[in-house]
Design a protein around this motif. Structure first.
Motif, PDB file in Angstrom:
ATOM      1  N   VAL A 165       0.835  -1.208   0.000  1.00 41.89           N
ATOM      2  CA  VAL A 165       0.000   0.000   0.000  1.00 41.89           C
ATOM      3  C   VAL A 165       0.866   1.253   0.000  1.00 41.89           C
ATOM      4  N   GLU A 166       2.005   1.225   0.683  1.00 45.70           N
ATOM      5  CA  GLU A 166       2.884   2.398   0.670  1.00 45.70           C
ATOM      6  C   GLU A 166       3.354   2.698  -0.756  1.00 45.70           C
ATOM      7  N   GLY A 167       3.685   1.663  -1.511  1.00 43.54           N
ATOM      8  CA  GLY A 167       4.067   1.869  -2.903  1.00 43.54           C
ATOM      9  C   GLY A 167       2.948   2.492  -3.717  1.00 43.54           C
ATOM     10  N   ALA A 168       1.714   2.085  -3.428  1.00 41.60           N
ATOM     11  CA  ALA A 168       0.571   2.668  -4.142  1.00 41.60           C
ATOM     12  C   ALA A 168       0.392   4.136  -3.775  1.00 41.60           C
ATOM     13  N   ASP A 220      -1.114   9.743  -8.400  1.00 37.31           N
ATOM     14  CA  ASP A 220      -1.137  11.113  -8.912  1.00 37.31           C
ATOM     15  C   ASP A 220      -1.909  11.993  -7.927  1.00 37.31           C
ATOM     16  N   ARG A 221      -1.209  12.882  -7.256  1.00 39.96           N
ATOM     17  CA  ARG A 221      -1.838  13.687  -6.208  1.00 39.96           C
ATOM     18  C   ARG A 221      -2.715  14.799  -6.763  1.00 39.96           C
ATOM     19  N   GLY A 222      -2.729  14.941  -8.103  1.00 36.14           N
ATOM     20  CA  GLY A 222      -3.582  15.954  -8.713  1.00 36.14           C
ATOM     21  C   GLY A 222      -5.054  15.712  -8.421  1.00 36.14           C
ATOM     22  N   PHE A 223      -5.469  14.422  -8.342  1.00 36.35           N
ATOM     23  CA  PHE A 223      -6.870  14.119  -8.043  1.00 36.35           C
ATOM     24  C   PHE A 223      -7.229  14.577  -6.629  1.00 36.35           C
ATOM     25  N   GLU A 224      -6.324  14.347  -5.687  1.00 36.25           N
ATOM     26  CA  GLU A 224      -6.588  14.757  -4.305  1.00 36.25           C
ATOM     27  C   GLU A 224      -6.606  16.278  -4.187  1.00 36.25           C
ATOM     28  N   GLU A 225      -5.702  16.949  -4.892  1.00 38.11           N
ATOM     29  CA  GLU A 225      -5.673  18.408  -4.854  1.00 38.11           C
ATOM     30  C   GLU A 225      -6.933  18.992  -5.487  1.00 38.11           C
ATOM     31  N   ALA A 226      -7.424  18.336  -6.541  1.00 39.14           N
ATOM     32  CA  ALA A 226      -8.664  18.808  -7.163  1.00 39.14           C
ATOM     33  C   ALA A 226      -9.839  18.668  -6.210  1.00 39.14           C
ATOM     34  N   ARG A 262     -12.995   9.077  -0.377  1.00 45.03           N
ATOM     35  CA  ARG A 262     -13.704   9.035  -1.660  1.00 45.03           C
ATOM     36  C   ARG A 262     -12.784   9.113  -2.874  1.00 45.03           C
ATOM     37  N   VAL A 263     -11.549   9.560  -2.691  1.00 47.36           N
ATOM     38  CA  VAL A 263     -10.639   9.709  -3.835  1.00 47.36           C
ATOM     39  C   VAL A 263      -9.428   8.778  -3.698  1.00 47.36           C
ATOM     40  N   THR A 264      -8.733   8.899  -2.565  1.00 45.18           N
ATOM     41  CA  THR A 264      -7.478   8.163  -2.421  1.00 45.18           C
ATOM     42  C   THR A 264      -7.705   6.656  -2.359  1.00 45.18           C
ATOM     43  N   LEU A 265      -8.605   6.233  -1.475  1.00 45.75           N
ATOM     44  CA  LEU A 265      -8.821   4.797  -1.314  1.00 45.75           C
ATOM     45  C   LEU A 265      -9.309   4.119  -2.597  1.00 45.75           C
ATOM     46  N   PRO A 266     -10.278   4.715  -3.337  1.00 43.49           N
ATOM     47  CA  PRO A 266     -10.661   4.050  -4.604  1.00 43.49           C
ATOM     48  C   PRO A 266      -9.509   3.961  -5.596  1.00 43.49           C
ATOM     49  N   LEU A 267      -8.614   4.974  -5.613  1.00 40.46           N
ATOM     50  CA  LEU A 267      -7.515   4.943  -6.574  1.00 40.46           C
ATOM     51  C   LEU A 267      -6.489   3.855  -6.240  1.00 40.46           C
ATOM     52  N   ALA A 292      -7.279   1.091  -4.650  1.00 41.72           N
ATOM     53  CA  ALA A 292      -8.015  -0.139  -4.322  1.00 41.72           C
ATOM     54  C   ALA A 292      -7.354  -1.405  -4.861  1.00 41.72           C
ATOM     55  N   PRO A 293      -6.858  -1.433  -6.117  1.00 43.86           N
ATOM     56  CA  PRO A 293      -6.215  -2.674  -6.596  1.00 43.86           C
ATOM     57  C   PRO A 293      -5.005  -3.071  -5.754  1.00 43.86           C
ATOM     58  N   SER A 294      -4.166  -2.088  -5.404  1.00 43.32           N
ATOM     59  CA  SER A 294      -3.001  -2.406  -4.575  1.00 43.32           C
ATOM     60  C   SER A 294      -3.418  -2.794  -3.165  1.00 43.32           C
ATOM     61  N   LEU A 295      -4.443  -2.139  -2.641  1.00 41.72           N
ATOM     62  CA  LEU A 295      -4.936  -2.498  -1.313  1.00 41.72           C
ATOM     63  C   LEU A 295      -5.462  -3.930  -1.305  1.00 41.72           C
ATOM     64  N   ALA A 296      -6.181  -4.292  -2.358  1.00 40.60           N
ATOM     65  CA  ALA A 296      -6.693  -5.660  -2.438  1.00 40.60           C
ATOM     66  C   ALA A 296      -5.550  -6.662  -2.563  1.00 40.60           C
ATOM     67  N   ALA A 297      -4.548  -6.325  -3.386  1.00 42.26           N
ATOM     68  CA  ALA A 297      -3.406  -7.229  -3.548  1.00 42.26           C
ATOM     69  C   ALA A 297      -2.656  -7.397  -2.231  1.00 42.26           C
ATOM     70  N   GLY A 298      -2.417  -6.282  -1.530  1.00 39.72           N
ATOM     71  CA  GLY A 298      -1.739  -6.360  -0.246  1.00 39.72           C
ATOM     72  C   GLY A 298      -2.547  -7.144   0.774  1.00 39.72           C
ATOM     73  N   THR A 299      -3.866  -6.990   0.734  1.00 40.53           N
ATOM     74  CA  THR A 299      -4.722  -7.730   1.662  1.00 40.53           C
ATOM     75  C   THR A 299      -4.648  -9.234   1.400  1.00 40.53           C
ATOM     76  N   VAL A 300      -4.667  -9.605   0.133  1.00 38.24           N
ATOM     77  CA  VAL A 300      -4.596 -11.034  -0.207  1.00 38.24           C
ATOM     78  C   VAL A 300      -3.243 -11.620   0.185  1.00 38.24           C
ATOM     79  N   LEU A 301      -2.163 -10.880  -0.091  1.00 40.23           N
ATOM     80  CA  LEU A 301      -0.832 -11.351   0.299  1.00 40.23           C
ATOM     81  C   LEU A 301      -0.734 -11.493   1.817  1.00 40.23           C
ATOM     82  N   CYS A 302      -1.279 -10.522   2.527  1.00 39.99           N
ATOM     83  CA  CYS A 302      -1.266 -10.564   3.994  1.00 39.99           C
ATOM     84  C   CYS A 302      -2.040 -11.774   4.496  1.00 39.99           C
ATOM     85  N   TRP A 303      -3.198 -12.019   3.916  1.00 35.64           N
ATOM     86  CA  TRP A 303      -4.019 -13.156   4.339  1.00 35.64           C
ATOM     87  C   TRP A 303      -3.308 -14.472   4.064  1.00 35.64           C
TER      88      TRP A 303
END
Length: 272
Positions: A158-161, A166-172, A186-191, A193-204
């Motif tokens: 998740v840190e890599g993600a 792109d922080r432009g979405f968060e700044e917008a 609403r912005v950061t977590l959805p962006l 999400a694929p890495s969060l899911a991958a990290g969650t599966v690896l952790c599990w």
């Protein structure tokens, strides 16, 4: 306006100085798995898997791995954000300490947990005196040991993600009046999400296969702390066929996890 066109990757035949050691490496990795499949007692496999002790170990493994993963997500995502987005003295040291369980022998991790949360441990003695409960040799201790070993896999992913986002979405979103918490949710977590899911599966998956820290900190009590890897270890001493069958179950789960990750996030050229 010019438009970049991705060129197809050219694949060529590997020269023999690379192909030969690569073939040896593949053989080295696959032969043990093939041996397990060849020695699996397929005829008695259903009876082994219906054994109440096996079902208890499987149930306990699934429950504790899922619980420890949930704890890792709750604690690990904010920790990954801190590591990726903040700057303070000692940040590099903190990152090294957080990822230390990745390279630490699991048995050493179990000893460290005993020294911290054991009945006479630095924290454990206060938990015993103030609240009257202890963590070692309990199911909660299994969750703690699995979380200690597996959470760095989620944090690193998740840190890599967070770093690659792109922080432009968060700044917008902030420009439009969204609060920092709303932007994160609403912005950061959805962006990521694929890495969060991958990290969650690896952790599990790492939690499911945890052995050293679990047996050191939580013991090997059937129905309470005996997970599937511990059941395999115990069965190897008395019933090798049962150990092979249990190993096959863990192998099947691992292959399923890898297949899930490969289809979504482990394609060549993709990043977690």
């Amino acid at each position: 306006m010019t438009r970049s066109v991705r060129q197809p990757i050219r694949r060529s035949t590997a020269p023999w100085p690379l192909a030969v050691p690569a073939a040896v490496g593949v053989t080295f990795l696959l032969v043990p798995l093939a041996a397990m499949l060849l020695r699996t007692p397929w005829s008695s496999l259903p009876d082994v898997l219906r054994d109440p002790a096996v079902l208890d170990a499987l149930r306990l493994s699934l429950v504790t791995a899922t619980s420890s993963t949930a704890v890792a997500v709750v604690l690990g995502v904010p920790l990954a954000w801190v590591l990726a987005r903040t700057h303070f003295r000692g940040l590099s040291l903190l990152r090294a300490l957080v990822t230390l369980p990745l390279v630490l022998p699991p048995v050493v991790g179990g000893v460290a947990l005993l020294l911290a949360f054991g009945r006479l441990g630095v924290v454990g003695r206060w938990l015993d005196e103030w609240f009257g409960f202890t963590l070692p040799f309990t199911t909660l201790g299994v969750v703690l040991a699995q979380c200690f070993v597996a959470m760095p896999f989620l944090v690193v992913t998740v840190e890599g993600a967070f770093r690659g986002l792109d922080r432009g979405f968060e700044e917008a979103a902030s420009t439009l009046g969204a609060s920092r918490l709303a932007t994160f949710r609403r912005v950061t977590l959805p962006l990521i999400a694929p890495s969060l899911a991958a990290g969650t599966v690896l952790c599990w998956a790492r939690a499911l296969g945890e052995f050293g820290a679990t047996i050191t900190f939580a013991g090997n009590s059937p129905g309470i702390t005996q997970t599937m890897p511990l059941a395999v270890y115990l069965a190897m001493e008395s019933d090798p066929e049962a150990a092979i069958a249990l190993s096959l179950v863990l192998l099947t789960v691992s292959v399923a996890v890898l297949a899930l990750l490969r289809d979504r996030w482990l394609r060549p050229g993709s990043t977690l």
